[in-house]
Write a protein that holds these residues in place. Structure first.
Motif, PDB file in Angstrom:
ATOM      1  N   SER A 188      11.847  49.574  36.275  1.00 23.51           N
ATOM      2  CA  SER A 188      10.902  49.364  35.176  1.00 23.51           C
ATOM      3  C   SER A 188       9.506  49.266  35.754  1.00 23.51           C
ATOM      4  N   GLU A 189       8.510  49.337  34.885  1.00 32.80           N
ATOM      5  CA  GLU A 189       7.112  49.350  35.334  1.00 32.80           C
ATOM      6  C   GLU A 189       6.693  47.988  35.869  1.00 32.80           C
ATOM      7  N   THR A 190       5.637  47.986  36.688  1.00 29.40           N
ATOM      8  CA  THR A 190       5.029  46.749  37.168  1.00 29.40           C
ATOM      9  C   THR A 190       3.557  47.006  37.428  1.00 29.40           C
ATOM     10  N   GLY A 191       2.828  45.966  37.833  1.00 24.72           N
ATOM     11  CA  GLY A 191       1.409  46.112  38.143  1.00 24.72           C
ATOM     12  C   GLY A 191       0.621  46.607  36.957  1.00 24.72           C
ATOM     13  N   ASP A 192      -0.255  47.585  37.201  1.00 23.68           N
ATOM     14  CA  ASP A 192      -1.120  48.139  36.153  1.00 23.68           C
ATOM     15  C   ASP A 192      -0.586  49.445  35.585  1.00 23.68           C
ATOM     16  N   ASN A 193       0.702  49.689  35.750  1.00 26.74           N
ATOM     17  CA  ASN A 193       1.295  50.901  35.184  1.00 26.74           C
ATOM     18  C   ASN A 193       1.092  50.915  33.671  1.00 26.74           C
ATOM     19  N   PRO A 194       0.472  51.960  33.123  1.00 27.18           N
ATOM     20  CA  PRO A 194       0.191  51.992  31.676  1.00 27.18           C
ATOM     21  C   PRO A 194       1.423  52.251  30.825  1.00 27.18           C
ATOM     22  N   ALA A 214      22.150  46.685  49.468  1.00 34.43           N
ATOM     23  CA  ALA A 214      21.434  46.232  48.279  1.00 34.43           C
ATOM     24  C   ALA A 214      19.946  46.295  48.581  1.00 34.43           C
ATOM     25  N   TYR A 215      19.126  46.557  47.542  1.00 30.68           N
ATOM     26  CA  TYR A 215      17.697  46.695  47.786  1.00 30.68           C
ATOM     27  C   TYR A 215      16.890  46.285  46.556  1.00 30.68           C
ATOM     28  N   TYR A 216      15.689  45.830  46.862  1.00 32.03           N
ATOM     29  CA  TYR A 216      14.709  45.515  45.810  1.00 32.03           C
ATOM     30  C   TYR A 216      13.358  46.003  46.302  1.00 32.03           C
ATOM     31  N   PHE A 217      12.762  46.932  45.561  1.00 27.72           N
ATOM     32  CA  PHE A 217      11.466  47.498  45.923  1.00 27.72           C
ATOM     33  C   PHE A 217      10.470  47.204  44.810  1.00 27.72           C
ATOM     34  N   SER A 218       9.443  46.438  45.127  1.00 22.93           N
ATOM     35  CA  SER A 218       8.367  46.178  44.180  1.00 22.93           C
ATOM     36  C   SER A 218       7.152  46.967  44.640  1.00 22.93           C
ATOM     37  N   VAL A 219       6.972  48.149  44.071  1.00 24.56           N
ATOM     38  CA  VAL A 219       5.924  49.089  44.477  1.00 24.56           C
ATOM     39  C   VAL A 219       4.722  48.912  43.553  1.00 24.56           C
ATOM     40  N   ASP A 220       3.643  48.376  44.095  1.00 22.66           N
ATOM     41  CA  ASP A 220       2.403  48.172  43.333  1.00 22.66           C
ATOM     42  C   ASP A 220       1.334  49.071  43.945  1.00 22.66           C
ATOM     43  N   ASN A 221       1.167  50.254  43.365  1.00 25.51           N
ATOM     44  CA  ASN A 221       0.212  51.239  43.861  1.00 25.51           C
ATOM     45  C   ASN A 221      -1.128  51.010  43.155  1.00 25.51           C
ATOM     46  N   HIS A 249       6.129  45.223  48.159  1.00 24.85           N
ATOM     47  CA  HIS A 249       7.155  44.473  48.885  1.00 24.85           C
ATOM     48  C   HIS A 249       8.452  45.274  48.877  1.00 24.85           C
ATOM     49  N   LEU A 250       9.048  45.451  50.058  1.00 23.43           N
ATOM     50  CA  LEU A 250      10.289  46.215  50.200  1.00 23.43           C
ATOM     51  C   LEU A 250      11.342  45.328  50.863  1.00 23.43           C
ATOM     52  N   ILE A 251      12.468  45.150  50.199  1.00 24.05           N
ATOM     53  CA  ILE A 251      13.541  44.306  50.725  1.00 24.05           C
ATOM     54  C   ILE A 251      14.852  45.074  50.646  1.00 24.05           C
ATOM     55  N   ASN A 252      15.598  45.102  51.744  1.00 28.96           N
ATOM     56  CA  ASN A 252      16.918  45.727  51.700  1.00 28.96           C
ATOM     57  C   ASN A 252      17.856  45.045  52.689  1.00 28.96           C
ATOM     58  N   ALA A 253      19.143  45.093  52.359  1.00 35.23           N
ATOM     59  CA  ALA A 253      20.174  44.473  53.187  1.00 35.23           C
ATOM     60  C   ALA A 253      21.374  45.396  53.275  1.00 35.23           C
TER      61      ALA A 253
END
Length: 397
Positions: free
Chosen positions: A250-256, A211-218, A196-200
């Motif tokens: 910071s990490e998200t998803g399955d990032n070890p 401002a931006y919020y990027f939730s990168v789940d690879n 999910h990519l959000i920016n304004a």
């Protein structure tokens, strides 16, 4: 992106483009244009720890079909072909040329692909797009198209672009696949995502606040998954332009890795009609104990931290880039020179220096030429010195 989805999407766009010619006489709302461009490039690489030198000669041919169905709907279908012409003593990267491992990497593999294929609804308040699209956020420091490489990075996604007022812009994208520069012939060419990519952006009297919020789940490369929240201000006072930016990741998803890192940017430039001179300090923080530094895996990385592309991945201890740049325009020639001094964020270890130089000229409305040179020098055993030289011709019909 599944093969069936690709087939359905391309078929729909082809029908959209070809049917224009069939029905244009009955419905004057429908119109279509076809753009064709050619980009020929020579790239030479001399890398200290590799005996052989890379000599690459490639041509990118791009055909873009844009169809306007009515005042609300349009579609884009774009094909790219990358072909080697003459010199091919280079490693195209990620297993594309397994018999050329003795050469430095020039990440321009051969191949023909659908670069873009999307449909879009243009509403009064927002635009909605679906399909394979180009997504460029701001200066592309975090989300971009890697347009320098012959095979562009595009996104299989659903997008919303809104401009509720003259000063405010809002953007959202859900990305389910990233079509990377290495091409579909290798596994590394596609990464599945749940991103999910959000920016304004808001225009103030003094400049633009973003401002931006990027939730990168690879889902194919877990260590590239992260959440990034940031703010940026780019302003101007007379002939002086400046930028301030901060982000936390910071990490998200399955990032070890369990890490936390920050991003800082402070830059300024004095600008006149035909020249500018500026400096900047950019930090991608490190977290040695967490096992990862600030990561920008979807960025147009070639634009930042030197054109030699030494730091495509951030060291675990982070990286600081102190740079000075200048531009000069005369008789249609655009000159640019940049000096970088690199060190680690956590302990200040020296990583090397780099000098970049380019000159570009637009010959006429169709043809432009670019010469570019990068020289990275380092005594650090992890980052070998290298020189890169480019000559590029671009022709657009």
């Amino acid at each position: 992106m599944s093969n069936q989805f690709k087939k359905n999407l391309v078929t729909a766009c082809v029908l959209a483009a070809t049917s224009t010619g069939i029905y244009a006489s009955d419905n004057t709302d429908i119109s279509s244009t076809i753009d064709l461009s050619f980009r020929y490039r020579i790239e030479l690489v001399d890398q200290e720890n590799i005996v052989e030198e890379a000599n690459a000669s490639t041509m990118r041919t791009r055909a873009t079909i844009k169809t306007q169905w009515n005042s609300k709907f349009d579609s884009v279908l774009e094909f790219d072909d990358v072909t080697e012409i003459g010199m091919n003593d280079f490693n195209a990267g990620q297993g594309n040329t397994p018999d050329r491992g003795q050469f430095p990497v020039v990440a321009d593999p051969e191949g023909t692909e659908v670069n873009q294929a999307f449909i879009r609804y243009n509403g009064d308040i927002a635009k909605f797009g679906y399909g394979r699209q180009r997504i460029l956020v701001g200066n592309q420091r975090f989300i971009g198209g890697v347009g320098w490489r012959q095979n562009e990075q595009t996104y299989d996604s659903f997008t919303i672009k809104s401009k509720p007022t003259d000063k405010l812009s809002l953007n959202y994208a859900y990305v389910f696949n990233v079509n990377r520069i290495f091409g579909e012939a290798v596994n590394a060419g596609d990464h599945k995502h749940n991103t999910h990519l959000i920016n304004a952006d808001y225009q103030l009297d003094l400049g633009q606040l973003s401002a931006y919020y990027f939730s990168v789940d690879n889902e194919d490369a877990f260590a590239l998954s992260n959440n990034t929240l940031g703010i940026r201000f780019a302003g101007k006072a007379g002939d002086f332009a400046y930028t301030l930016e901060y982000a936390s990741q910071s990490e998200t998803g399955d990032n070890p890795n369990n890490y936390s890192a920050d991003y800082y940017l402070l830059s300024g430039a004095y600008q006149q009609d035909n020249f500018s001179i500026g400096a900047g300090y950019e930090v991608l923080g490190g977290d040695t104990s967490g096992g990862q530094g600030f990561t920008t895996s979807l960025a147009t990385l070639h634009k930042f931290q030197g054109w030699a592309d030494v730091f495509l991945g951030t060291p675990v201890s982070g990286i600081e880039d102190l740079y000075i740049d200048g531009t000069y325009k005369v008789n249609g020639f655009n000159f640019k020179v940049v000096y970088h001094n690199f060190s680690t964020d956590e302990n200040g270890s020296d990583l090397g220096t780099e000098i970049d130089f380019s000159v570009a000229k637009k010959i006429n409305k169709n043809l432009s030429v670019l010469f570019k040179y990068a020289d990275f020098s380092s005594d650090n055993v992890l980052y070998s010195s290298r020189e890169k030289t480019w000559l590029m011709l671009t022709y657009k019909l």
